[in-house]
Design a protein around this motif. Structure first.
Motif, short mmCIF file in Angstrom:
data_model
loop_
_atom_site.label_atom_id
_atom_site.label_comp_id
_atom_site.label_asym_id
_atom_site.label_seq_id
_atom_site.Cartn_x
_atom_site.Cartn_y
_atom_site.Cartn_z
N TYR A 93 -66.33 50.34 -71.52
CA TYR A 93 -64.96 49.94 -71.21
C TYR A 93 -64.73 49.91 -69.70
CZ TYR A 93 -59.96 50.67 -70.37
OH TYR A 93 -58.69 50.58 -69.88
N LEU A 94 -65.27 50.90 -68.97
CA LEU A 94 -65.12 50.91 -67.51
C LEU A 94 -65.78 49.69 -66.88
CD1 LEU A 94 -65.88 54.67 -66.70
CD2 LEU A 94 -63.64 53.58 -67.00
N ILE A 95 -66.96 49.34 -67.37
CA ILE A 95 -67.66 48.16 -66.85
C ILE A 95 -66.82 46.91 -67.08
CG2 ILE A 95 -69.68 46.68 -67.15
CD1 ILE A 95 -71.29 49.21 -67.80
N ILE B 262 -73.09 55.50 -62.62
CA ILE B 262 -72.64 54.47 -61.67
C ILE B 262 -71.32 53.83 -62.10
CG2 ILE B 262 -73.20 52.20 -60.71
CD1 ILE B 262 -76.09 53.10 -60.49
N PRO B 263 -71.15 53.41 -63.37
CA PRO B 263 -69.85 52.83 -63.76
C PRO B 263 -68.69 53.81 -63.58
CG PRO B 263 -71.51 52.27 -65.38
CD PRO B 263 -72.14 53.27 -64.46
N ASN C 26 -70.10 27.66 -63.53
CA ASN C 26 -71.51 27.29 -63.43
C ASN C 26 -72.35 28.42 -62.82
OD1 ASN C 26 -71.02 24.70 -64.45
ND2 ASN C 26 -70.37 24.00 -62.44
N HIS C 27 -71.83 29.62 -62.89
CA HIS C 27 -72.51 30.77 -62.31
C HIS C 27 -72.29 31.97 -63.21
CE1 HIS C 27 -73.99 33.42 -59.05
NE2 HIS C 27 -73.09 34.27 -59.50
N VAL C 28 -73.36 32.70 -63.52
CA VAL C 28 -73.25 33.90 -64.36
C VAL C 28 -73.06 35.12 -63.47
CG1 VAL C 28 -74.45 35.42 -65.96
CG2 VAL C 28 -74.62 32.96 -66.24
N ILE C 29 -71.94 35.80 -63.64
CA ILE C 29 -71.67 37.02 -62.89
C ILE C 29 -72.53 38.15 -63.46
CG2 ILE C 29 -69.92 38.73 -62.26
CD1 ILE C 29 -67.82 36.52 -62.61
N GLN C 30 -73.10 38.96 -62.56
CA GLN C 30 -73.90 40.10 -62.99
C GLN C 30 -73.33 41.39 -62.41
OE1 GLN C 30 -77.94 37.98 -62.11
NE2 GLN C 30 -78.30 39.41 -63.79
N TRP C 31 -73.79 42.51 -62.95
CA TRP C 31 -73.23 43.81 -62.61
C TRP C 31 -73.36 44.11 -61.12
CZ3 TRP C 31 -69.88 47.24 -63.18
CH2 TRP C 31 -70.06 48.59 -62.90
N GLY D 200 -76.88 53.72 -74.75
CA GLY D 200 -76.77 53.21 -73.39
C GLY D 200 -77.18 51.76 -73.28
N GLY D 201 -76.99 51.04 -74.36
CA GLY D 201 -77.42 49.64 -74.38
C GLY D 201 -76.43 48.66 -73.79
N HIS D 202 -75.48 49.16 -73.00
CA HIS D 202 -74.46 48.24 -72.47
C HIS D 202 -74.73 47.85 -71.03
CE1 HIS D 202 -73.22 52.47 -72.37
NE2 HIS D 202 -72.55 52.23 -71.27
N ALA D 203 -76.01 47.80 -70.65
CA ALA D 203 -76.36 47.33 -69.31
C ALA D 203 -76.14 45.83 -69.17
CB ALA D 203 -77.81 47.67 -68.98
N VAL D 204 -75.98 45.12 -70.28
CA VAL D 204 -75.74 43.68 -70.23
C VAL D 204 -74.30 43.35 -70.59
CG1 VAL D 204 -78.14 43.05 -70.67
CG2 VAL D 204 -76.60 43.45 -72.60
N THR D 205 -73.41 44.32 -70.46
CA THR D 205 -71.99 44.10 -70.79
C THR D 205 -71.41 42.96 -69.99
OG1 THR D 205 -71.66 46.43 -71.36
CG2 THR D 205 -69.71 45.17 -70.78
N VAL D 206 -71.70 42.91 -68.70
CA VAL D 206 -71.13 41.87 -67.84
C VAL D 206 -71.57 40.49 -68.30
CG1 VAL D 206 -71.15 40.91 -65.51
CG2 VAL D 206 -70.83 43.36 -65.84
N GLU D 207 -72.86 40.35 -68.63
CA GLU D 207 -73.35 39.04 -69.08
C GLU D 207 -72.72 38.63 -70.41
OE1 GLU D 207 -76.19 40.49 -66.07
OE2 GLU D 207 -75.24 41.41 -67.81
N ILE D 208 -72.54 39.59 -71.32
CA ILE D 208 -71.89 39.28 -72.60
C ILE D 208 -70.44 38.88 -72.37
CG2 ILE D 208 -71.12 40.27 -74.80
CD1 ILE D 208 -73.64 41.98 -74.81
N MET D 209 -69.75 39.60 -71.50
CA MET D 209 -68.36 39.25 -71.20
C MET D 209 -68.26 37.86 -70.58
SD MET D 209 -66.65 42.73 -69.68
CE MET D 209 -65.05 41.92 -69.53
#
Length: 526
Positions: free
Chosen positions: A91-93, A446-447, A113-118, A243-252
């Motif tokens: 949720y914080l991410i 970190i988050p 046209n750009h994928v935002i990453q963490w 802890g599998g939410h390291a790709v949260t930003v890409e999914i969002m």
């Protein structure tokens, strides 16, 4: 006034994207509409399926092993505890992503046209030092996460065909990984996320039912926990599990309206708990301390068509997401993220079939099974996709329109993953090591720290796009929870967990050696 302005900025581009999607759909043929139904997903439901299927993959098979280290009660409590903690940091991410994107869109930056990453979120909100820290931990974690998936593929397929050792199977699946550079985007995960969750749901309930049907082995013992090393090793494997939410930003970023992500990960976690708690408890009840020497739960269950089905489905799940997501960025160079060529998907699958047929034509596994396995690498791909993005941005090919150029540029990322999986094939112990040393920082510490620092000033809290839920105590409650997360994970997860998991990992090296041919394999029958 501030909140109204923010809402306009946040919603603006997504409304535009939805309108473009509707216009494209209205002009398309029936065939294209059917294709869109299965391939092009950016809804809340797509995000939920992606989160749930990504979270509960091969680690499902190692949780009974963790229960044997922790004991039944501690195993259940740690699953509930880390499940909630993981949902909070996810949720914080999501909050930080929306905050970053909103600020950038006020500056008229277009991300379609750009994928935002963490690491870009950290850079935009906190500066380059935070970016570098986030980039290091995120990439290292995802690298070893991909290694774990590759090890799991070899470990699972061995229980269907033991004519080849696990190291040889790792060679084969590593070769398949190299063909996955042709697959589109997270928008194209719709059918695979759905199928992936069906597959792991089947496997979880197979483990549960098969264990109860098998019953307890003669003289079963449930002596865990026996040592501090085993206890904290098991705990960190569960830390890794949630802890599998390291790709949260890409999914969002693949969602049409990312601001709706807030509760998705929690809902996914609650479903995952309905799979992990019964299966881990049942297998541990049936086999007890035997699991201490069998990290893969499937190795203890008798071979039946139901067990073979579970193995195949887990392989398809692990391998299919990889096939789909390692090539996520190929289509990002096109005019729209969702306009990806489906021929690339077929090309990748054909290449996989050719490689598997060439390598395995002399084995007893049927070609039908291998054609199923060529669908491969679901969870692997969730981990590798951000690595591909980072690498493409680093070498300057992220926005190129050449599919072949981007595919060739990605291949160097696969090589270290393949190599590390061959060096350290310790399925189970490696999960705990990665959990304590990398997951602890990447998706927990970190988050939580980034959220506290981002909103440390009164003006930042006043203008925040997403405010903490009032039922959790608002900003005071949020800061209290963040401080607890940082303290707990730093001391228990990274401190004690790192100590225990490294001792266990070194023990595996001393016992089996690096480059071991067949980790925890029973004596081969002549």
């Amino acid at each position: 006034m501030t909140s109204e302005k923010v809402e306009t900025v946040v919603a603006g581009n997504y409304v535009e994207m939805e309108r473009a999607e509707e216009e494209r759909g209205s002009k398309s043929s029936t065939k294209t509409k059917i294709s869109n139904l299965f391939w092009h997903g950016g809804s809340v439901y797509d995000a939920w399926f992606s989160c749930a299927s990504n979270q509960v993959a091969q680690v499902l098979l190692t949780l009974p092993y963790s229960f044997s280290q922790l004991g039944m009660l501690s195993g259940i409590l740690f699953q509930l505890f880390y499940g909630l903690m993981g949902s909070w940091t996810a949720y914080l991410i999501s909050v930080l992503y929306v905050e970053y994107r909103t600020r950038k869109e006020r500056e008229k930056v277009d991300f379609r046209n750009h994928v935002i990453q963490w690491f870009e979120v950290l850079d935009g909100l906190l500066g380059k030092h935070w970016r570098n820290i986030g980039l290091f931990f995120n990439c290292t974690f995802l690298l070893f996460g991909s290694v774990i998936q590759l090890i799991a593929c070899a470990s699972n397929i061995y229980y269907i065909n033991d004519n080849l050792d696990k190291r040889t199977w790792t060679y084969i699946f590593g070769a398949c990984c190299a063909t996955t550079v042709f697959i589109p985007s997270f928008h194209n995960y719709r059918i695979w996320s759905f199928l992936g969750l069906i597959m792991t749901t089947y496997t979880a309930w197979y483990l549960t039912i098969a264990s109860f049907t098998h019953g307890q082995i003669e003289g079963v013992k449930h002596s865990g926990p026996t040592t501090m090393v085993l206890y904290f090793t098991g705990a960190t494997n569960i830390l890794y599990t949630f802890g599998g939410h390291a790709v949260t930003v890409e999914i969002m970023h693949a969602m049409w309206k990312p601001q709706k992500f807030k509760m998705i990960y929690l809902m996914a976690t609650l479903y995952v708990l309905t799979l992990t708690l019964p299966s881990a408890s049942a297998v541990y009840w049936a086999f007890g301390d035997m699991l201490l020497n069998h990290a893969n739960a499937l190795s203890l269950l008798p071979r039946t068509r139901f067990r073979d089905t579970a193995v195949v489905l887990m392989l398809i799940h692990q391998v299919s997401y990889q096939s789909l997501s390692l090539s996520l960025s190929l289509c990002l160079s096109l005019s729209r993220v969702h306009m990806c060529r489906k021929n690339d998907i077929l090309t990748s699958f054909i290449y996989q079939i050719i490689i598997l047929d060439a390598l395995m034509s002399n084995t007893c596994i049927s070609r039908i099974l291998f054609n199923l396995l060529t669908y491969s690498f679901i969870t692997f791909g969730f981990a590798c996709t951000p690595l591909y993005f980072v690498w493409e941005k680093f070498i300057g090919v992220h926005n190129t329109k050449s599919t072949c150029r981007r595919a060739l540029a990605r291949l160097p990322v696969v090589i270290p993953i393949w190599f590390l999986a061959i060096i350290f094939p310790f399925f189970g112990p490696i999960n705990s090591t990665v959990g304590s040393l990398l997951v602890s920082f990447t998706v927990y510490i970190i988050p939580a720290m980034a959220h506290m620092i981002t909103f440390s000033s009164a003006s930042a809290r006043e203008n925040a796009v997403e405010r903490p839920p009032s039922m959790l105590g608002g900003w005071a409650g949020s800061y209290s929870m963040n401080i607890f997360v940082v303290g707990w994970v730093l001391i228990v997860g990274f401190g004690f967990g790192g100590w225990a998991s490294m001792l266990n990992f070194i023990h595996q090296i001393d016992t089996f050696g690096v480059f071991t041919k067949c980790y925890q394999c029973p004596p081969h029958k002549a």
